[in-house]
Structures are given as C-alpha cells and as structure tokens.
Design a protein around this motif. Sequence first.
Motif, mmCIF file in Angstrom:
data_model
loop_
_atom_site.group_PDB
_atom_site.id
_atom_site.type_symbol
_atom_site.label_atom_id
_atom_site.label_comp_id
_atom_site.label_asym_id
_atom_site.label_seq_id
_atom_site.Cartn_x
_atom_site.Cartn_y
_atom_site.Cartn_z
ATOM 1 N N SER A 19 -20.010 -20.584 21.158
ATOM 2 C CA SER A 19 -18.622 -20.143 21.211
ATOM 3 C C SER A 19 -18.384 -19.064 20.157
ATOM 4 O O SER A 19 -18.969 -19.092 19.073
ATOM 5 N N GLY A 20 -17.503 -18.116 20.505
ATOM 6 C CA GLY A 20 -17.155 -17.054 19.584
ATOM 7 C C GLY A 20 -18.054 -15.843 19.649
ATOM 8 O O GLY A 20 -17.806 -14.847 18.963
ATOM 9 N N ASP A 28 -14.145 -19.011 23.834
ATOM 10 C CA ASP A 28 -13.696 -18.077 22.804
ATOM 11 C C ASP A 28 -14.596 -16.842 22.770
ATOM 12 O O ASP A 28 -14.916 -16.306 21.710
ATOM 13 N N ARG A 53 -11.686 -14.795 25.111
ATOM 14 C CA ARG A 53 -10.675 -14.428 24.111
ATOM 15 C C ARG A 53 -10.355 -12.949 24.176
ATOM 16 O O ARG A 53 -9.206 -12.541 24.032
ATOM 17 N N ARG A 93 -12.499 -19.144 29.265
ATOM 18 C CA ARG A 93 -13.561 -18.986 28.260
ATOM 19 C C ARG A 93 -13.465 -17.678 27.474
ATOM 20 O O ARG A 93 -14.273 -17.450 26.576
#
Length: 287
Positions: free
Chosen positions: A17-18, A46, A67, A65
């Motif tokens: 994530s990220g 994210d 960002r 999912r």
Amino acid sequence: MADKTMTADEVVSRLASGMTLGIGGWGSRRKPLSLVRALLRSDIGDLTLVSYGGPDVGMLVAAGRVRKLVAPFVTLDSVPLEPHYRAGRERGEFELTEVDEGMFMWGLRAAANRLPFLPVRAGIGSDVMRVNPGLRTVTSPYDDGETFVAMPALRLDAALVHVNRADRLGNGQYLGPDPYFDDLFCEAADAAYVSCERIVDTAELTKEAPPQSLLVKRLHVTGVVEAPGGAHFTSCAPDHGRDEDFQRLYATTPWAEFSERFLAGDEADYRSAVRNWQEQEGEGERR
C-alpha cells in the motif's frame, strides 16, 4: 543468469500500500489485467497509478484502491471514456494529475534516465499548465532562449506490463503493431514485473521476429509471469483481439455486481466465469 519466473500472487506479495505503480499498455490494449486482478485479490490500496489508462485504472478506482492518478487519458477505446474511472472522478474519490501524452512519455523517459525532469514543448500555451499549477517552466541556456515545460520524472516503485512472449530471464517481446511505452515503464521503475502470453526459450525470441521486437530487456525486469490470455478483455495482437462483448458487459454492469460475478476467486475462477458467460450468451443468440 537467474530464472525470474513467478506467479501473479508472488508479484503482488512484493507490492505494498502507498506505492507508486506504473501500468503499461494503452487504453484497452495489452493491459496486464491478470496482474491487476491479482492485485484486486489483495488488500493493497492507497496507490498512486501512472498509466495510459484503461480498465486497469477503472477497476482499481472502482475497488477504492487509488489515492492519486497520473494519466493523459482513461479510455476503453471503443468506449471513449472509461465508465468506472469517470464515476470515481465525478465523486472526487482520488486526486488527478492530467498531462499531455507527450509530457507523460517525457516524464517516464526522465525517470528511466534518473533525471529530475526533462524539457518538453508540449503543454506550452494549453490549459495543462492551468490545471497543474505545480508544473514549472525552464528557459534554454543557449542563444534561442526558448521556454519549455519542465516535465517532472514519473518515478515508479513498481511497474506491471504485459507482452506477447518472454523468456525466463526477463527479456520481453511484443509482436503487435505498436510497442506503446512498456519499456519505459520498466526502466522508470525500481522493480518491474512482466506477464506474457507464453514463456519461450531465449533462442526462440528471434526465430520469427526481428531483434527490434525485444522491447523489454532483462536488466530492467524483476519477475516474469506466464499468463495466457492475461490481457483479457483488452487486446494483445496478434495473439487475440479485444473481447468487445465482454468489455461492453464490464462497462455497463455495476461494479459490485461485476466484481462478485467475475473477480471473487482466482484467475482460474475468472476464466471459468467468463466461459460460462460466453456460453450463456451463445445459447441466448441461438434462441
């Protein structure tokens, strides 16, 4: 030299994530959707997506999912505007950086060369600068004194691409009419994962196609996944065309319904659900 073969789930286990994730292909053409489907089976989110967008973007947006998205467009080609992307954008569910197609390519090229930016004429005099106030310009230090957009590098934590053939070492080959920019996605990423229609011996890669078709070099590839039909429902010429009937179903079905019917299981379950739908459609036509 190392054997880089792995499964789609092993690829996803290396993501987090990220991350900033680049996805190759173009619109609804040669998208690594088997890898995207594996990503959807995880709880990774994210994400910042970097893509010449198609259903890869639409699916990940619909699943919540994403960002941020960096893209010049998001289309299904025969459906001009990807419907799930459009719905998410209208609801303000993610941040969007929209740039010219050439600027996008230059951002990948800058990242591939580990440069902070590259100057580009595209964008000058257009609304690209207005809608992206963070973009800067740069003036040539030479006698021409021309002003350019300083397109920032699109550095990627990981890239996902799909090609026609690959060997176990990570060399990837396209056989269709257009390479798109899959090589730049791989070179711009810290780790690149290539799915392919078929893994072959290295010697076979140049038996029926010229060396120029070896688009992706093993130097830039972390993992290789054999995924016949892995671009479905997008096209992967000459292996298969776009499944227009299924794409139409995807575009017109509410996401929750589509996801439950086709994405609830693994890739084998997806293929089985698609076959069952095709058989039902065939029976309906015969009636």
